[in-house]
Design an enzyme around this catalytic site. Structure first.
Site, PDB file in Angstrom:
ATOM      1  N   HIS A 267     -30.701  64.864  51.565  1.00 40.25           N
ATOM      2  CA  HIS A 267     -31.835  65.799  50.922  1.00 40.25           C
ATOM      3  C   HIS A 267     -32.703  65.761  52.147  1.00 40.25           C
ATOM      4  O   HIS A 267     -32.527  66.322  53.187  1.00 40.25           O
ATOM      5  CB  HIS A 267     -32.165  65.032  49.485  1.00 40.25           C
ATOM      6  CG  HIS A 267     -33.357  66.175  48.894  1.00 40.25           C
ATOM      7  ND1 HIS A 267     -33.154  67.487  49.121  1.00 40.25           N
ATOM      8  CD2 HIS A 267     -34.079  65.869  47.869  1.00 40.25           C
ATOM      9  CE1 HIS A 267     -33.984  68.095  48.427  1.00 40.25           C
ATOM     10  NE2 HIS A 267     -34.823  67.180  47.574  1.00 40.25           N
ATOM     11  N   HIS A 306     -24.428  72.947  51.701  1.00 40.73           N
ATOM     12  CA  HIS A 306     -25.553  73.041  50.828  1.00 40.73           C
ATOM     13  C   HIS A 306     -24.813  73.265  49.175  1.00 40.73           C
ATOM     14  O   HIS A 306     -23.768  73.906  49.018  1.00 40.73           O
ATOM     15  CB  HIS A 306     -26.351  74.158  50.877  1.00 40.73           C
ATOM     16  CG  HIS A 306     -27.724  74.069  50.379  1.00 40.73           C
ATOM     17  ND1 HIS A 306     -27.937  74.214  49.004  1.00 40.73           N
ATOM     18  CD2 HIS A 306     -28.966  73.458  50.650  1.00 40.73           C
ATOM     19  CE1 HIS A 306     -29.275  74.234  48.740  1.00 40.73           C
ATOM     20  NE2 HIS A 306     -29.763  73.593  49.683  1.00 40.73           N
ATOM     21  N   ASP A 362     -32.052  72.338  57.430  1.00 37.11           N
ATOM     22  CA  ASP A 362     -32.447  71.076  58.342  1.00 37.11           C
ATOM     23  C   ASP A 362     -31.597  70.964  59.670  1.00 37.11           C
ATOM     24  O   ASP A 362     -31.978  70.325  60.644  1.00 37.11           O
ATOM     25  CB  ASP A 362     -32.111  69.795  57.492  1.00 37.11           C
ATOM     26  CG  ASP A 362     -32.873  69.497  56.632  1.00 37.11           C
ATOM     27  OD1 ASP A 362     -34.065  69.882  56.574  1.00 37.11           O
ATOM     28  OD2 ASP A 362     -32.312  69.127  55.406  1.00 37.11           O
TER      29      ASP A 362
HETATM   30  N1  CMC Z   1     -19.961  67.718  56.751  1.00 31.46           N
HETATM   31  C1  CMC Z   1     -18.619  67.773  56.396  1.00 31.46           C
HETATM   32  N2  CMC Z   1     -18.160  68.066  55.375  1.00 31.46           N
HETATM   33  C2  CMC Z   1     -18.990  68.276  54.333  1.00 31.46           C
HETATM   34  C3  CMC Z   1     -20.334  68.353  54.567  1.00 31.46           C
HETATM   35  C4  CMC Z   1     -20.710  68.170  55.585  1.00 31.46           C
HETATM   36  N3  CMC Z   1     -22.014  68.300  55.921  1.00 31.46           N
HETATM   37  N4  CMC Z   1     -20.947  68.846  53.097  1.00 31.46           N
HETATM   38  C5  CMC Z   1     -19.829  69.161  52.562  1.00 31.46           C
HETATM   39  N5  CMC Z   1     -18.571  68.567  53.147  1.00 31.46           N
HETATM   40  C6  CMC Z   1     -17.361  68.770  52.321  1.00 31.46           C
HETATM   41  C7  CMC Z   1     -17.126  67.498  51.447  1.00 31.46           C
HETATM   42  O1  CMC Z   1     -16.779  66.418  52.231  1.00 31.46           O
HETATM   43  C8  CMC Z   1     -16.123  68.074  50.583  1.00 31.46           C
HETATM   44  O2  CMC Z   1     -14.839  68.251  51.116  1.00 31.46           O
HETATM   45  P1  CMC Z   1     -13.463  67.945  50.083  1.00 31.46           P
HETATM   46  O3  CMC Z   1     -13.743  69.035  49.220  1.00 31.46           O
HETATM   47  O4  CMC Z   1     -12.431  68.025  50.850  1.00 31.46           O
HETATM   48  O5  CMC Z   1     -13.941  66.805  49.267  1.00 31.46           O
HETATM   49  C9  CMC Z   1     -16.832  69.784  50.573  1.00 31.46           C
HETATM   50  O6  CMC Z   1     -17.163  69.949  51.851  1.00 31.46           O
HETATM   51  C10 CMC Z   1     -17.566  70.016  49.210  1.00 31.46           C
HETATM   52  O7  CMC Z   1     -18.810  68.973  49.420  1.00 31.46           O
HETATM   53  P2  CMC Z   1     -19.393  68.293  48.319  1.00 31.46           P
HETATM   54  O8  CMC Z   1     -20.196  66.898  48.899  1.00 31.46           O
HETATM   55  O9  CMC Z   1     -18.857  68.324  47.265  1.00 31.46           O
HETATM   56  O10 CMC Z   1     -20.800  69.271  48.047  1.00 31.46           O
HETATM   57  P3  CMC Z   1     -22.146  68.871  47.436  1.00 31.46           P
HETATM   58  O11 CMC Z   1     -22.600  70.220  46.814  1.00 31.46           O
HETATM   59  O12 CMC Z   1     -22.119  67.928  46.393  1.00 31.46           O
HETATM   60  O13 CMC Z   1     -22.970  68.490  48.625  1.00 31.46           O
HETATM   61  C11 CMC Z   1     -24.602  68.391  50.173  1.00 31.46           C
HETATM   62  C12 CMC Z   1     -24.045  69.296  49.365  1.00 31.46           C
HETATM   63  C13 CMC Z   1     -25.816  69.070  51.005  1.00 31.46           C
HETATM   64  C14 CMC Z   1     -25.075  67.092  49.971  1.00 31.46           C
HETATM   65  C15 CMC Z   1     -23.564  68.200  51.495  1.00 31.46           C
HETATM   66  O14 CMC Z   1     -23.109  69.493  52.155  1.00 31.46           O
HETATM   67  C16 CMC Z   1     -24.003  67.219  52.463  1.00 31.46           C
HETATM   68  O15 CMC Z   1     -23.861  66.140  52.560  1.00 31.46           O
HETATM   69  N6  CMC Z   1     -24.583  67.947  53.910  1.00 31.46           N
HETATM   70  C17 CMC Z   1     -25.149  67.056  54.677  1.00 31.46           C
HETATM   71  C18 CMC Z   1     -26.528  66.765  54.553  1.00 31.46           C
HETATM   72  C19 CMC Z   1     -27.556  67.901  54.519  1.00 31.46           C
HETATM   73  O16 CMC Z   1     -27.459  68.538  55.490  1.00 31.46           O
HETATM   74  N7  CMC Z   1     -28.250  67.719  53.530  1.00 31.46           N
HETATM   75  C20 CMC Z   1     -29.453  68.908  53.596  1.00 31.46           C
HETATM   76  C21 CMC Z   1     -29.282  69.824  52.417  1.00 31.46           C
HETATM   77  S1  CMC Z   1     -30.433  70.981  52.682  1.00 31.46           S
HETATM   78  C22 CMC Z   1     -31.843  70.542  52.641  1.00 31.46           C
HETATM   79  C23 CMC Z   1     -32.288  70.160  51.282  1.00 31.46           C
HETATM   80  O17 CMC Z   1     -32.565  70.830  50.485  1.00 31.46           O
HETATM   81  O18 CMC Z   1     -32.407  68.789  51.021  1.00 31.46           O
END
Ligand code: CMC
Length: 428
Positions: A267, A306, A362
């Protein structure tokens, strides 16, 4: 005819018509779907709230597919161009842009509350020099609960106004003191002649000069970054604020929990994680290897992806423009080339394209903060300062919403069936 969803329960052959309002069915309407008259009825299972609305809100609108973000109906692009953080905070909290007179009054109220109680400063002095500023920040916000016992009167509008002013006004001071403490320099008192961001920069960076004057480009850049971070509807920390607040605790306690949720690397801690990632990658030549490891599941490309945006995060677009203005003053952040190349490669790579992973807010914000002289550990704190406006607005909306109650999700119990206690000597 009203929109309804007709469900046939194959277990009983019965049919149910559930009303659809604003594109949602009410989960509690499913309770009537039973096989026995005394069973608890049907419920939904939705870990991480992937498809469940927990509230009706008038504050922030996001269309993740189209990349739209609006506060109270105003597009983020227009606010970032024309507004100030304090004006945007007023809009988010009170629902309308302030009149000239309201803005003057609001600015005075915030200015009046920027000082910290001396005992809060003493409390902050108790932390080790290497304490993470976000840990110091969230503990101090929680401690304010003990300094302002009148905050308990959450259903008294006057009291809520007072805590709102205190929180918006004091978070930059707390953040700046956390920073000064970490570098062993004396605290700078707020200077109420300065703008919200100008004063914050003064409290952070003033040395021996009698009057600190921030570079206007950097002061405005910080203002824009604060506007972009002010609210983002029901994200993890806002849900924490609402969830904790739903127990009717005071707003300082609830906000300490919200700030804790923001601290995590998925986050608000992501901007810090991005900078550490870019530093670790070290050079453009190392990018292909890094991307390969991410695709193999060894870590994530921080600052990408996201839960809501499945296209370019509109905030990231604005931040990229702001970065250009900042780098003209500070010189280019050497990590920028790595970030640009990472983005270029990722946006063409099938792994990121099929998963709709784009840069989020970010990805570039940390580069700006670093160029402005902020240490990496301060980045999540820089997110928490403006998000205070959103947390307060969402908390108040929750409190005054007659449909809300104490937050209490259900669980699907999958543990042991009932069994009898086995005495210690019979357990081997
Ligand atoms: N790098 C590589 N793979 C990713 C990433 C990433 N940054 N984000 C998602 N994926 C993949 C994930 O492994 C999954 O793949 P698969 O379907 O093969 O298992 C797919 O994309 C869907 O991801 P998810 O984890 O189910 O998506 P989510 O909606 O639960 O997670 C997130 C959203 C923001 C936590 C995630 O994209 C992430 O960890 N990003 C990196 C951290 C980040 O930049 N966070 C800041 C968010 S914006 C600021 C805020 O509002 O906090």
């Amino acid at each position: 005819m009203a929109d309804t969803l007709t469900i046939t329960d194959n277990r009983t052959g019965k049919q149910y018509d559930l009303p659809i309002k604003d594109g949602f069915i009410k989960a509690t309407d499913l309770k009537q779907i039973k096989t026995e008259t005394d069973d608890a009825g049907l419920a939904t299972y939705d870990p991480a709230f992937m498809n469940t609305a927990s509230c009706r809100s008038r504050i922030t609108f996001i269309d993740g597919d189209k990349g739209i973000l609006e506060y109270r109906g105003y597009p983020i692009e227009q606010l970032a161009e024309h507004s100030t953080f304090l004006e945007t905070a007023y809009l988010i909290i009170f629902g309308e842009l302030p009149t000239q007179a309201q803005l003057v009054e609001w600015t005075n109220q915030i200015t009046f509350h920027t000082m910290l109680h001396e005992n809060i400063k003493k409390l902050m002095e108790g932390f080790q020099y290497d304490a993470h500023p976000m840990g110091v920040f969230l503990s101090t916000v929680g401690a304010c609960s003990a300094f302002y016992p009148d905050a308990k009167n959450i259903f008294d509008e006057q009291s809520r106004r007072k805590q709102t002013q205190r929180l918006i006004a004091k978070v930059p001071t707390i953040a700046a003191y956390a920073y000064r403490h970490s570098i062993g320099r004396p605290y700078n008192n707020p200077d109420n002649d300065l703008s919200f961001t100008g004063n914050f920069l003064n409290m952070l960076f003033r040395m021996t000069e009698l009057k600190y004057k921030a570079n206007p480009v950097l002061e405005r850049a910080l203002e824009v970054l604060f506007i972009l971070h002010a609210d983002h509807e029901q994200n993890c920390s806002t849900s924490a604020m609402r969830g904790i607040g739903s127990s009717h605790v005071d707003p300082y306690s609830a906000m300490a929990g919200a700030a804790a949720a923001l601290y995590g690397p998925l986050h608000g801690g992501a901007n810090e994680a991005v900078l550490r990632m870019l530093t670790e990658i070290g050079s453009v030549d190392n990018i292909p290897g890094f991307i390969k490891r991410v695709k193999m599941g060894e870590g994530r490309l921080m600052g990408f992806g996201h839960r809501v945006y499945k296209s370019y995060d509109p905030r990231a677009k604005i931040i990229k423009q702001t970065a250009d203005a900042v780098f003209e003053v500070t010189g280019k952040n050497p990590l920028l080339d790595i970030a640009l190349e990472l983005e270029r490669i990722a946006l063409q790579d099938e792994y990121f394209v099929t998963r709709k992973l784009y840069p989020n807010v970010d990805f570039y914000s940390g580069l700006i903060y670093q160029a402005m002289g902020f240490p990496v550990a301060m980045f999540p704190v820089l997110f928490a300062i403006p998000r205070t406006a959103g947390w307060i607005a969402q908390w108040e909306e929750m409190l005054l919403d007659p449909e809300q109650k104490i937050a209490r999700p259900k669980q699907v119990y999958i543990g042991s069936a009932r069994r009898d206690y086995v005495s210690r000597d019979q357990r081997g």
